[in-house]
Enzyme design. Structure first.
Site, PDB file in Angstrom:
ATOM      1  N   HIS A 116       0.746  -1.213  -0.052  1.00 32.42           N
ATOM      2  CA  HIS A 116       0.062  -0.036  -0.072  1.00 32.42           C
ATOM      3  C   HIS A 116       0.949   1.103  -0.015  1.00 32.42           C
ATOM      4  CE1 HIS A 116      -4.005  -1.666   0.628  1.00 32.42           C
ATOM      5  NE2 HIS A 116      -3.684  -2.463   1.514  1.00 32.42           N
ATOM      6  N   ALA A 163      11.834 -21.127   9.199  1.00 30.91           N
ATOM      7  CA  ALA A 163      10.321 -20.888   9.557  1.00 30.91           C
ATOM      8  C   ALA A 163      10.274 -19.548  10.220  1.00 30.91           C
ATOM      9  CB  ALA A 163       9.936 -22.179  10.389  1.00 30.91           C
ATOM     10  N   THR A 168      12.393  -9.357   3.511  1.00 31.67           N
ATOM     11  CA  THR A 168      11.971  -8.009   3.104  1.00 31.67           C
ATOM     12  C   THR A 168      13.124  -7.210   2.038  1.00 31.67           C
ATOM     13  OG1 THR A 168      13.780  -7.197   4.467  1.00 31.67           O
ATOM     14  CG2 THR A 168      11.204  -7.219   5.289  1.00 31.67           C
ATOM     15  N   LYS A 169      14.406  -8.236   1.542  1.00 28.87           N
ATOM     16  CA  LYS A 169      15.259  -7.942   0.661  1.00 28.87           C
ATOM     17  C   LYS A 169      15.701  -9.095  -0.121  1.00 28.87           C
ATOM     18  CE  LYS A 169      17.119  -3.989   3.581  1.00 28.87           C
ATOM     19  NZ  LYS A 169      18.142  -3.540   4.084  1.00 28.87           N
TER      20      LYS A 169
END
Length: 189
Positions: A116, A163, A168-169
């Site tokens: 978003h 797990a 994020t990268k």
């Protein structure tokens, strides 16, 4: 009834039920390769036309376990051959998701291909359009249980993600990543 005979009957019944689910998914426009299996409760739909229609392409022998959700939301979700998506896995393909061949996605994983926008205060976040961010997961990757892959990430071939990690990268090929956010802790030897 003979236990072996019962087992064979039950397996044939599961195969028939899966074939019915594959036929229903194809009726929504999904393209599904030979030998694919869809478990009970799977939600595989290209979406309503024309505003949110997308594409779903499942490579041969892809197996979606119980309760998998694939929603392209106007984007594209594509798997290679011999991909396994574990129970409760959710893939949202707004910006496009590609999952390479022979990849194992364990239970309750989430794979996203958008985010978003952050509008100024006073503007409702939900009213803003998504920002598409293509996501690529290489071949022979293992995502452990409950992994989240955020939009715009590339996970290289042969990676293992522990797990509960949140990716994020980008991860280089054959790396082993753990944690929140996921960080590379080693390499497959």
């Amino acid at each position: 009834m003979n236990p072996t005979l019962y087992s064979r009957f039950r397996e044939r019944l599961r195969g028939f039920a899966s074939a019915c689910r594959v036929t229903a998914a194809r009726a929504t426009g999904a393209r599904i390769g030979a030998g694919c299996r869809l478990g009970p409760g799977c939600d595989v739909a290209c979406g309503p036309a024309p505003t949110r229609r997308g594409e779903i392409l499942l490579g041969a022998r892809t197996h979606l376990d119980r309760g998998v959700i694939l929603h392209p939301y106007g984007g594209r979700i594509e798997t290679g051959i011999d991909v396994y998506l574990g129970p409760g896995t959710v893939v949202y393909g707004h910006g496009g998701v590609v999952i390479g061949k022979d990849t194992l996605v364990s239970m309750h994983c989430r794979i996203l291909a958008s985010e978003h926008t952050l509008p100024p205060p006073g503007t409702i976040i939900r009213s803003q359009a998504d920002v598409p961010k293509p996501t690529r997961i290489g071949a022979d990757v293992w995502l452990g249980a409950g992994v989240t892959v955020l939009g715009g990430v590339t996970i290289g071939d042969g990676c293992v993600v522990g797990a509960g990690a949140v990716v994020t990268k980008d991860l280089p090929p054959y790396s082993i990543a753990l944690g929140v956010p996921a960080t590379v802790r080693g390499r497959r030897a």
